[in-house]
Design a protein around this motif. Structure first.
Motif, PDB file in Angstrom:
ATOM      1  N   ARG A 270      -7.712  -0.398   8.443  1.00  0.00           N
ATOM      2  CA  ARG A 270      -6.791  -0.964   9.418  1.00  0.00           C
ATOM      3  C   ARG A 270      -6.860  -2.487   9.351  1.00  0.00           C
ATOM      4  O   ARG A 270      -5.850  -3.152   9.211  1.00  0.00           O
ATOM      5  CB  ARG A 270      -7.158  -0.477  10.828  1.00  0.00           C
TER       6      ARG A 270
ATOM      7  N   GLN B  41      -2.681  -2.029  15.901  1.00  0.00           N
ATOM      8  CA  GLN B  41      -3.532  -3.155  15.574  1.00  0.00           C
ATOM      9  C   GLN B  41      -3.549  -4.176  16.695  1.00  0.00           C
ATOM     10  O   GLN B  41      -2.644  -4.260  17.511  1.00  0.00           O
ATOM     11  CB  GLN B  41      -3.067  -3.825  14.283  1.00  0.00           C
TER      12      GLN B  41
ATOM     13  N   LEU C  47      -4.453   6.235   1.648  1.00  0.00           N
ATOM     14  CA  LEU C  47      -4.370   4.962   2.355  1.00  0.00           C
ATOM     15  C   LEU C  47      -5.575   4.866   3.287  1.00  0.00           C
ATOM     16  O   LEU C  47      -5.861   5.809   4.044  1.00  0.00           O
ATOM     17  CB  LEU C  47      -3.081   4.884   3.175  1.00  0.00           C
TER      18      LEU C  47
ATOM     19  N   ARG D  33      -7.702  -8.660  11.512  1.00  0.00           N
ATOM     20  CA  ARG D  33      -6.859  -7.899  10.592  1.00  0.00           C
ATOM     21  C   ARG D  33      -6.404  -8.821   9.485  1.00  0.00           C
ATOM     22  O   ARG D  33      -6.327 -10.040   9.658  1.00  0.00           O
ATOM     23  CB  ARG D  33      -5.676  -7.267  11.314  1.00  0.00           C
TER      24      ARG D  33
ATOM     25  N   PRO E  27       0.804  -1.236   0.000  1.00  0.00           N
ATOM     26  CA  PRO E  27       0.000   0.000   0.000  1.00  0.00           C
ATOM     27  C   PRO E  27       0.831   1.277   0.000  1.00  0.00           C
ATOM     28  O   PRO E  27       0.511   2.228  -0.727  1.00  0.00           O
ATOM     29  CB  PRO E  27      -0.814  -0.122   1.290  1.00  0.00           C
TER      30      PRO E  27
ATOM     31  N   ILE F   6       1.118  -2.279  11.096  1.00  0.00           N
ATOM     32  CA  ILE F   6       0.326  -1.073  11.282  1.00  0.00           C
ATOM     33  C   ILE F   6       0.173  -0.790  12.763  1.00  0.00           C
ATOM     34  O   ILE F   6      -0.277  -1.634  13.521  1.00  0.00           O
ATOM     35  CB  ILE F   6      -1.051  -1.229  10.615  1.00  0.00           C
TER      36      ILE F   6
ATOM     37  N   ARG G 150      -5.837  -3.148   4.797  1.00  0.00           N
ATOM     38  CA  ARG G 150      -5.166  -1.951   4.287  1.00  0.00           C
ATOM     39  C   ARG G 150      -5.325  -1.849   2.777  1.00  0.00           C
ATOM     40  O   ARG G 150      -4.996  -2.790   2.037  1.00  0.00           O
ATOM     41  CB  ARG G 150      -3.681  -2.022   4.651  1.00  0.00           C
TER      42      ARG G 150
ATOM     43  N   ASN H 199      -3.656  -8.217   6.827  1.00  0.00           N
ATOM     44  CA  ASN H 199      -2.605  -7.501   6.113  1.00  0.00           C
ATOM     45  C   ASN H 199      -1.327  -8.324   5.996  1.00  0.00           C
ATOM     46  O   ASN H 199      -0.218  -7.812   6.112  1.00  0.00           O
ATOM     47  CB  ASN H 199      -2.314  -6.166   6.810  1.00  0.00           C
TER      48      ASN H 199
END
Length: 477
Positions: free
Chosen positions: A102, A138, A99, A151, A87, A135, A105, A153
């Motif tokens: 959370r 988180q 952007l 999450r 990202p 991030i 992403r 990511n």
């Protein structure tokens, strides 16, 4: 046939055994001369993003629903892109980007009113759910105690990304490098057979994200697909997982279900798969006791009218939908409250009780809930149309919505003593005729509810009591 332009050209690909496609990471690749997807059907802004990512040395694919819709001869509204660029790298390439997210992403690249969504290839989380995202702030665990992803990511390859998509029909990737389509899970075959099939074990995928059950219903309604047996089997039992979904997200999902042009079929499928109760619990409860069928007719008429407006490219609003879906419960509470107070405050109280319960499930923004209450309030006021009141109501900013709601209730079979016809004629009359109609319109019988059924209003025959005056003059002592 849906596949008029593609069926013959890719038939030999569809017959290949791809049951183990995800395990072997070998997609069926359909070259440009053997599929009908053309760059003319793709947003110019999406093409700009794809070409810039490729020129920067990244992989770039148009992915998901837009490819599926083009193959089905639909006009896609959204163009999503998947890439191996992270990202932050995408964000640096586009000054007009933001952007977001959370839990997941993403990058939104803005071109005026059009937004091109760019996502990095995702991979499965480590089994031990150790923290893997970078991030700040988180949650330390990737999943909740119910198995829902908190999450998402963990970045991976295009093959891993395809394995993590929800349905096979959405696991189609259009490569900008050679304009081929990469099919990672028999998506082309399922599209040809009009079948919605979950990628992976359905119960596990629903546990990761319960909203996938609502997406299954929405896609089946939108595409006129059958939900594959193994995909639909766990839904009635696992629907309760939707109770863990934030109310704001469920509100957004409700809009997608009922404001995308297939509201009637969405409602029928939600009821069939026992999911409607997790979006409109009180309405669902009344539907189960709806022997005359009025509530179901009211909801179906609302859905049909909404679908018709969308087909005619007219605007729609969640205000009207929520007002109709929740109205029978308002009527029920209204009858109860009129035992303790006059009709007008009783209606206000009933409306607030219903909305207070609904926002716990779907977080209705205040600008919508205020308008919903105004429509309900006008259902009573539109009966009181004598003299100047009719002209004043005609100028009310919510008059049109309230009038349409009156017509909808009558269409569903509710007896309103010709109220809809009266207001229709009143609007279409000249000033003199309006004056005559308003002068002849009497007050509604006190204690009478808008459905025409009398209520037990304790204030009906109540007379004011006055303290008797003393006949003798007061003493001056």
């Amino acid at each position: 046939m849906v596949f008029k332009g593609i069926k013959k050209r890719v038939k030999h690909f569809l017959n290949r055994n791809t049951d183990t496609a995800f395990n072997n990471a070998e997609p069926v690749i359909v070259s440009r001369d053997k599929h009908p997807v053309s760059r003319k059907q793709i947003s110019n802004n999406a093409l700009k993003v794809l070409y810039r990512l490729e020129s920067a040395g990244f992989e770039a694919y148009l992915v998901g629903g837009c490819i599926r819709d083009i193959l089905l001869n639909h006009n896609p509204k959204d163009f999503d892109i998947a890439t191996n660029a992270h990202p932050e790298q995408v964000h640096k390439l586009f000054r007009n980007s933001r952007l977001i997210g959370r839990r997941f992403r993403l990058v939104h690249v803005h071109f005026g009113r059009e937004i091109i969504e760019v996502a990095t290839f995702r991979a499965n989380h480590p089994e031990d759910t150790k923290p893997v995202a970078q991030i700040k702030g988180q949650h330390k665990s990737a999943t909740s105690n119910t198995g829902m992803l908190l999450r998402d990511n963990v970045y991976g390859t295009v093959e891993e990304d395809a394995a993590r998509r929800d349905f096979t029909a959405n696991a189609l990737y259009y490569s900008i490098s050679d304009f081929s389509i990469h099919d990672y899970g028999q998506g082309l075959k399922d599209i040809e057979n009009r079948t919605l099939r979950m990628i992976g074990e359905p119960s596990v995928r629903y546990q990761e994200d319960p909203v996938r059950m609502l997406r299954a219903v929405r896609f089946a309604a939108k595409l006129d697909f059958d939900i594959e047996e193994a995909t639909q089997a766990p839904i009635p039992e696992m629907g309760k997982l939707l109770l863990n979904i934030p109310s704001a997200r469920l509100f957004d999902e409700a809009l997608k279900l009922f404001q995308s042009g297939h509201a009637e079929q969405s409602f029928r499928l939600l009821r069939e798969h026992q999911l409607f109760r997790f979006i409109f619990p009180e309405a669902d409860e009344l539907l189960n006791e709806d022997e005359p069928g009025f509530i179901e007719r009211l909801i179906l008429c609302t859905c049909q009218n909404t679908d018709k407006r969308i087909a005619e490219d007219k605007p729609v609003t969640p205000i009207f939908l929520f007002a109709a879906f929740l109205w029978p419960k308002v009527q029920q509470h209204w009858e109860e409250q009129k035992a303790f107070m006059p009709p007008v405050p009783a209606l206000t109280k009933a409306a607030q009780l219903v909305l207070d319960q609904q926002v716990k499930v779907t977080a209705i923004p205040k600008r919508f809930s205020t308008a919903i209450k105004e429509i309900w309030d006008l259902q009573l006021r539109l009966q009181r149309r004598n003299g100047k009141k009719a002209f004043q109501l005609l100028d009310h900013p919510r008059f049109r919505a309230a009038y349409d709601f009156i017509l909808l209730r009558e269409q569903a079979g509710e007896n309103l003593d010709g109220l809809g016809v009266w207001w229709t004629d009143f609007q279409n009359s000249d000033d003199n005729a309006k004056q005559k109609m308003a002068s002849k319109a009497g007050h509604p019988r006190r204690g009478k509810r808008p459905s025409g059924k009398p209520s037990n209003n304790r204030y009906k025959n109540r007379s004011r009591s006055r303290k008797p005056k003393d006949s003798a003059p007061k003493s001056s002592d």
